[in-house]
Write a protein that holds these residues in place. Sequence first.
Motif: not given
Length: 445
Positions: A247-250, A322-323, A329-331
């Motif tokens: 969970n920390q990677i992003p 994971l974003l 949405e933006d992506l």
Amino acid sequence: MAYLKRKIDEVLRQWKSKPDRKPLIVKGPRQVGKTESIRRFAEANYSSVIEINFVEEPKYKLITADGYKTDDVIRNMSRMDPSKKFIPGETLIFFDELQEHPDIATALKFFHIDGRFDVICSGSMLGINYRKIESNSVGYKTDYDMQSLDFEEFLWAKGYHDDFIEDIYQHMAQTKPFNDVMLKVCHDLFLDSCILGGMPAVVREYIEKGTFEGTLEIQRQLIADYKEDIRKYADGVDQTRILNIFNQIPVQLAKENKKFQISKVASGARFKDYRGCIEWLNDAGIIHICYCLHFPELPLRGNYDDTKMKVYFADSGLLVALLDDEAQEDLRANKNLGVYKGALYENIVGEALVKGGYPLYYYKREDSTMEVDFFVRTANELIPVEVKAKNGKAKSMRTLIDSDRYPEIRYGLKLTGGNIGYEDGVYSFPYFCTFLMKRYLHSLQ
């Protein structure tokens, strides 16, 4: 459901063409398409295909109860299902989900010596159980690591053929900029592949619908499946730690300093407690570890600090999934990579380098006056690789090329959102060219 052409198709064809072929073990993370590709190959090449899935049919774990010799194993398989046909020279035995019964690896030696039947094994999380398999079948098997689709396989899925890929390569080989049409087409395709990642289920959904509709749900289900695997295969106390790292990677990639900091994972977290958990995720094929070099010189093996690392997802689609919802949405709507731009491109380049056969290394000087994203090597050259969100200057690379302290570094590679170019020992390429890097460097030799 249309089949997606994969690089393993040619690997399997070549394996079958060898008269002295050994049993083949196809390793790789879950959901990258191992079973589908093997089944398709089997149906096209054998009159009898016997598939044993140790997860769906655990009763077959008993086939080695009388020993590991081929006749004993086959006799027990026939008793459990008399309809299975064992035709010498025309039969493929496919053991799937090998991680659930690594003991079967002991039988591979006997299948190879016997020689009547071809054997392919497949499994995910094999990094975790592989030491047992390795000791049981050393010298009697062939290994193949399968990963999610790379950009070349994505182009195949979109209907582009080898002549299109050859055109990209020729532009690289001749340091010839792309025209505006080619640059836009390739850049748009590449952005789509960044958002999707390379998991076949996600790519297939996008190809069939022609839009991103439904792809995020599949990505998030894959994340849930991976977390379930961690709970299933990881030992007690490590489960929480492994999930914390996952969970920390992003979060850590989004920071300016992308070095993975254990102290940020949990309150009071210490490296020695978490080191094995990072290696667990790496062995499972979920992440790639990029180690910090002691000094930018050859050889690379043994010349790195295994306590300093950057951590990337093995499939960029997992990072994207994971974003948070706003970034999603933006992506998807605007193709805007926002705060994660640098992180996402770095993850994508790291992923492409690994899929091209390179281990990952970076360099950061203690006083932070020099930092280089990646290094690749040829037989006698070390090549720095910089990933730039825009076509920015690569000061650290310039220092490495110009200084007499680094005799093995004569030129560098810069990957950007721009076009092909060359200036003072630095070759610039668009990100989408990374998948051809190994071939390109080979040609420079």
